[in-house]
Motif scaffolding. Structure first.
Motif, PDB file in Angstrom:
ATOM      1  N   GLN B  35       0.868  -1.178   0.000  1.00 13.61           N
ATOM      2  CA  GLN B  35       0.000   0.000   0.000  1.00 13.61           C
ATOM      3  C   GLN B  35       0.908   1.233   0.000  1.00 13.61           C
ATOM      4  O   GLN B  35       2.009   1.200   0.559  1.00 13.61           O
ATOM      5  CB  GLN B  35      -0.921  -0.008   1.223  1.00 13.61           C
ATOM      6  N   PRO B  36       0.436   2.337  -0.626  1.00 12.30           N
ATOM      7  CA  PRO B  36       1.334   3.487  -0.853  1.00 12.30           C
ATOM      8  C   PRO B  36       2.053   3.989   0.401  1.00 12.30           C
ATOM      9  O   PRO B  36       3.242   4.304   0.348  1.00 12.30           O
ATOM     10  CB  PRO B  36       0.382   4.565  -1.397  1.00 12.30           C
ATOM     11  N   PHE B  37       1.337   4.016   1.552  1.00 15.16           N
ATOM     12  CA  PHE B  37       1.952   4.587   2.765  1.00 15.16           C
ATOM     13  C   PHE B  37       3.026   3.700   3.377  1.00 15.16           C
ATOM     14  O   PHE B  37       3.674   4.085   4.348  1.00 15.16           O
ATOM     15  CB  PHE B  37       0.887   4.968   3.810  1.00 15.16           C
ATOM     16  N   HIS B  38       3.222   2.481   2.813  1.00 10.52           N
ATOM     17  CA  HIS B  38       4.293   1.596   3.280  1.00 10.52           C
ATOM     18  C   HIS B  38       5.445   1.493   2.269  1.00 10.52           C
ATOM     19  O   HIS B  38       6.426   0.810   2.535  1.00 10.52           O
ATOM     20  CB  HIS B  38       3.766   0.170   3.506  1.00 10.52           C
ATOM     21  N   LEU B  39       5.284   2.120   1.097  1.00 10.06           N
ATOM     22  CA  LEU B  39       6.207   1.816  -0.011  1.00 10.06           C
ATOM     23  C   LEU B  39       7.250   2.882  -0.331  1.00 10.06           C
ATOM     24  O   LEU B  39       8.340   2.555  -0.795  1.00 10.06           O
ATOM     25  CB  LEU B  39       5.392   1.537  -1.283  1.00 10.06           C
ATOM     26  N   SER B  40       6.911   4.164  -0.145  1.00 10.07           N
ATOM     27  CA  SER B  40       7.888   5.206  -0.466  1.00 10.07           C
ATOM     28  C   SER B  40       7.534   6.487   0.271  1.00 10.07           C
ATOM     29  O   SER B  40       6.364   6.727   0.592  1.00 10.07           O
ATOM     30  CB  SER B  40       7.935   5.482  -1.972  1.00 10.07           C
ATOM     31  N   ASP B  41       8.552   7.290   0.529  1.00  8.49           N
ATOM     32  CA  ASP B  41       8.326   8.574   1.211  1.00  8.49           C
ATOM     33  C   ASP B  41       7.382   9.444   0.393  1.00  8.49           C
ATOM     34  O   ASP B  41       6.514  10.116   0.948  1.00  8.49           O
ATOM     35  CB  ASP B  41       9.665   9.305   1.396  1.00  8.49           C
ATOM     36  N   GLU B  42       7.549   9.418  -0.934  1.00  3.57           N
ATOM     37  CA  GLU B  42       6.750  10.289  -1.799  1.00  3.57           C
ATOM     38  C   GLU B  42       5.260   9.930  -1.695  1.00  3.57           C
ATOM     39  O   GLU B  42       4.416  10.783  -1.468  1.00  3.57           O
ATOM     40  CB  GLU B  42       7.200  10.151  -3.266  1.00  3.57           C
ATOM     41  N   ALA B  43       4.965   8.647  -1.882  1.00 10.35           N
ATOM     42  CA  ALA B  43       3.559   8.231  -1.864  1.00 10.35           C
ATOM     43  C   ALA B  43       2.960   8.412  -0.468  1.00 10.35           C
ATOM     44  O   ALA B  43       1.770   8.712  -0.320  1.00 10.35           O
ATOM     45  CB  ALA B  43       3.440   6.777  -2.307  1.00 10.35           C
ATOM     46  N   ALA B  44       3.776   8.216   0.567  1.00  8.25           N
ATOM     47  CA  ALA B  44       3.276   8.274   1.944  1.00  8.25           C
ATOM     48  C   ALA B  44       2.991   9.708   2.390  1.00  8.25           C
ATOM     49  O   ALA B  44       2.172   9.946   3.264  1.00  8.25           O
ATOM     50  CB  ALA B  44       4.289   7.634   2.888  1.00  8.25           C
ATOM     51  N   ARG B  45       3.654  10.681   1.755  1.00  6.56           N
ATOM     52  CA  ARG B  45       3.520  12.078   2.181  1.00  6.56           C
ATOM     53  C   ARG B  45       2.075  12.554   2.048  1.00  6.56           C
ATOM     54  O   ARG B  45       1.601  13.333   2.876  1.00  6.56           O
ATOM     55  CB  ARG B  45       4.464  12.960   1.332  1.00  6.56           C
ATOM     56  N   ASP B  46       1.389  12.086   1.019  1.00  6.60           N
ATOM     57  CA  ASP B  46       0.014  12.528   0.787  1.00  6.60           C
ATOM     58  C   ASP B  46      -1.022  11.651   1.504  1.00  6.60           C
ATOM     59  O   ASP B  46      -2.219  11.870   1.354  1.00  6.60           O
ATOM     60  CB  ASP B  46      -0.289  12.505  -0.728  1.00  6.60           C
ATOM     61  N   SER B  47      -0.579  10.646   2.242  1.00  6.58           N
ATOM     62  CA  SER B  47      -1.527   9.757   2.935  1.00  6.58           C
ATOM     63  C   SER B  47      -1.902  10.347   4.290  1.00  6.58           C
ATOM     64  O   SER B  47      -1.333  11.362   4.713  1.00  6.58           O
ATOM     65  CB  SER B  47      -0.902   8.375   3.132  1.00  6.58           C
ATOM     66  N   ILE B  48      -2.839   9.680   4.985  1.00  2.53           N
ATOM     67  CA  ILE B  48      -3.220  10.165   6.312  1.00  2.53           C
ATOM     68  C   ILE B  48      -2.068  10.076   7.304  1.00  2.53           C
ATOM     69  O   ILE B  48      -2.103  10.702   8.352  1.00  2.53           O
ATOM     70  CB  ILE B  48      -4.426   9.369   6.894  1.00  2.53           C
ATOM     71  N   PHE B  49      -1.026   9.303   6.989  1.00  2.00           N
ATOM     72  CA  PHE B  49       0.101   9.169   7.909  1.00  2.00           C
ATOM     73  C   PHE B  49       1.134  10.287   7.720  1.00  2.00           C
ATOM     74  O   PHE B  49       1.989  10.497   8.572  1.00  2.00           O
ATOM     75  CB  PHE B  49       0.768   7.801   7.735  1.00  2.00           C
ATOM     76  N   GLY B  50       1.084  10.992   6.599  1.00  2.00           N
ATOM     77  CA  GLY B  50       1.998  12.111   6.363  1.00  2.00           C
ATOM     78  C   GLY B  50       3.446  11.708   6.160  1.00  2.00           C
ATOM     79  O   GLY B  50       4.340  12.556   6.149  1.00  2.00           O
ATOM     80  N   GLY B  51       3.710  10.426   6.011  1.00  2.43           N
ATOM     81  CA  GLY B  51       5.076   9.953   5.809  1.00  2.43           C
ATOM     82  C   GLY B  51       5.092   8.436   5.881  1.00  2.43           C
ATOM     83  O   GLY B  51       4.088   7.804   6.249  1.00  2.43           O
ATOM     84  N   LEU B  52       6.238   7.865   5.534  1.00  4.40           N
ATOM     85  CA  LEU B  52       6.351   6.404   5.471  1.00  4.40           C
ATOM     86  C   LEU B  52       6.119   5.757   6.839  1.00  4.40           C
ATOM     87  O   LEU B  52       6.685   6.200   7.845  1.00  4.40           O
ATOM     88  CB  LEU B  52       7.758   6.041   4.975  1.00  4.40           C
ATOM     89  N   VAL B  53       5.292   4.708   6.879  1.00  4.99           N
ATOM     90  CA  VAL B  53       5.063   3.947   8.113  1.00  4.99           C
ATOM     91  C   VAL B  53       5.203   2.454   7.805  1.00  4.99           C
ATOM     92  O   VAL B  53       4.953   2.008   6.689  1.00  4.99           O
ATOM     93  CB  VAL B  53       3.663   4.218   8.710  1.00  4.99           C
ATOM     94  N   ALA B  54       5.603   1.708   8.821  1.00  4.49           N
ATOM     95  CA  ALA B  54       5.753   0.256   8.664  1.00  4.49           C
ATOM     96  C   ALA B  54       4.386  -0.408   8.595  1.00  4.49           C
ATOM     97  O   ALA B  54       3.440   0.001   9.274  1.00  4.49           O
ATOM     98  CB  ALA B  54       6.548  -0.325   9.827  1.00  4.49           C
ATOM     99  N   SER B  55       4.284  -1.465   7.807  1.00  2.00           N
ATOM    100  CA  SER B  55       3.091  -2.320   7.833  1.00  2.00           C
ATOM    101  C   SER B  55       2.883  -2.853   9.253  1.00  2.00           C
ATOM    102  O   SER B  55       3.838  -3.212   9.945  1.00  2.00           O
ATOM    103  CB  SER B  55       3.303  -3.505   6.878  1.00  2.00           C
ATOM    104  N   GLY B  56       1.635  -2.911   9.679  1.00  2.77           N
ATOM    105  CA  GLY B  56       1.351  -3.495  10.985  1.00  2.77           C
ATOM    106  C   GLY B  56       1.838  -4.929  11.098  1.00  2.77           C
ATOM    107  O   GLY B  56       2.275  -5.376  12.164  1.00  2.77           O
ATOM    108  N   TRP B  57       1.778  -5.658   9.979  1.00  2.00           N
ATOM    109  CA  TRP B  57       2.262  -7.048   9.991  1.00  2.00           C
ATOM    110  C   TRP B  57       3.773  -7.096  10.150  1.00  2.00           C
ATOM    111  O   TRP B  57       4.327  -8.048  10.693  1.00  2.00           O
ATOM    112  CB  TRP B  57       1.815  -7.774   8.725  1.00  2.00           C
ATOM    113  N   HIS B  58       4.461  -6.053   9.666  1.00  2.00           N
ATOM    114  CA  HIS B  58       5.907  -5.957   9.859  1.00  2.00           C
ATOM    115  C   HIS B  58       6.219  -5.738  11.340  1.00  2.00           C
ATOM    116  O   HIS B  58       7.076  -6.416  11.919  1.00  2.00           O
ATOM    117  CB  HIS B  58       6.442  -4.813   8.988  1.00  2.00           C
ATOM    118  N   THR B  59       5.503  -4.799  11.965  1.00  2.00           N
ATOM    119  CA  THR B  59       5.714  -4.538  13.396  1.00  2.00           C
ATOM    120  C   THR B  59       5.457  -5.799  14.214  1.00  2.00           C
ATOM    121  O   THR B  59       6.236  -6.145  15.117  1.00  2.00           O
ATOM    122  CB  THR B  59       4.787  -3.407  13.866  1.00  2.00           C
TER     123      THR B  59
END
Lengths: 146, 146
Positions: B35-59
């Motif tokens: 999903q975009p918010f887990h894949l790159s800083d660019e795609a994650a910047r426009d998501s609700i997270f405002g930046g790259l975040v780890a997949s919950g399954w990764h955590t």
């Protein structure tokens, strides 16, 4: 693009298949779950599983990948606050073919945030013998139609 | 080797640290949660997270690895039938340092299989600001002392 409004309780969909290889079982386990029954045929033979089995976290991650590919990928998904009733019911072994069945249990608009809603999903992962190997009851947040 | 008998309700232990890198967040997401918010800083910047975040399954998988390394690894662990109350409470971002706190909630001998027992474990994953980023309540089977 599918939004919160596009999910109705009772909706059922099927996702997959994914064939689990011995190599990916060992690669995942080496990184995240280095217990003997996940690492090699030799070590697993003497375990209660009698042979190599996938880490439960690997099965859960594979299930999620199948979901992202054909379910979540083209939606307004905003991530998940969590899940309950994750159950590992049968071992997943090299060569197993996995499918995921997803049922929409409920769809609840957020009371505090009008731009989103929570969808509860019951998931069942089955193998090629139609045995249920894993279940979970997950919450996912979806954006509402703008 | 630690057996079922060696765990007492109320026992608490701490495990870690693990520093989460941007590269491992993207590598995990590419394989299991694209999903975009887990894949790159660019795609994650426009998501609700405002930046790259780890997949919950990764955590969850990283938490499990910390547990295997300093808790489960030298025990009679026979795997897990499942867990409840998995909650992703805060985003995990590149550079975050994770610790896991484990508390033994209960220890119940199996009624049908005298060689084992179930231990219920409450786990909390915290970051470097001491914020709880993930919790879960897991069941693990342990062999009894022979």
């Amino acid at each position: 693009m599918r939004y919160f409004e596009d999910f109705q309780p009772g909706d059922v969909s099927e996702h997959g298949p994914h064939v689990v290889s011995r190599e990916e079982i060992i690669a995942f386990a080496t990184q995240f779950d280095p217990q003997p029954f996940h690492l090699s045929d030799e070590a697993a033979r003497d375990s209660i599983f009698g042979g190599l089995v996938a880490s439960g976290w690997h099965t859960a991650s594979l299930c999620h990948r199948l979901l992202v590919d054909s379910f979540l990928g083209q939606t307004s998904s905003m991530g998940s606050p969590g899940l309950d009733e994750l159950r590992w019911l049968k071992p997943v072994r090299p060569g197993d073919t996995l499918h995921v069945r997803v049922e929409v249990v409920s769809a609840t608009p957020s009371r505090s945030k009008p731009d989103r809603g929570a969808i509860k999903l019951r998931m069942e992962v089955r193998n090629q013998k139609d045995e249920v190997v894993m279940t979970e009851l997950a919450n996912v947040l979806f954006g509402r139609r703008p």
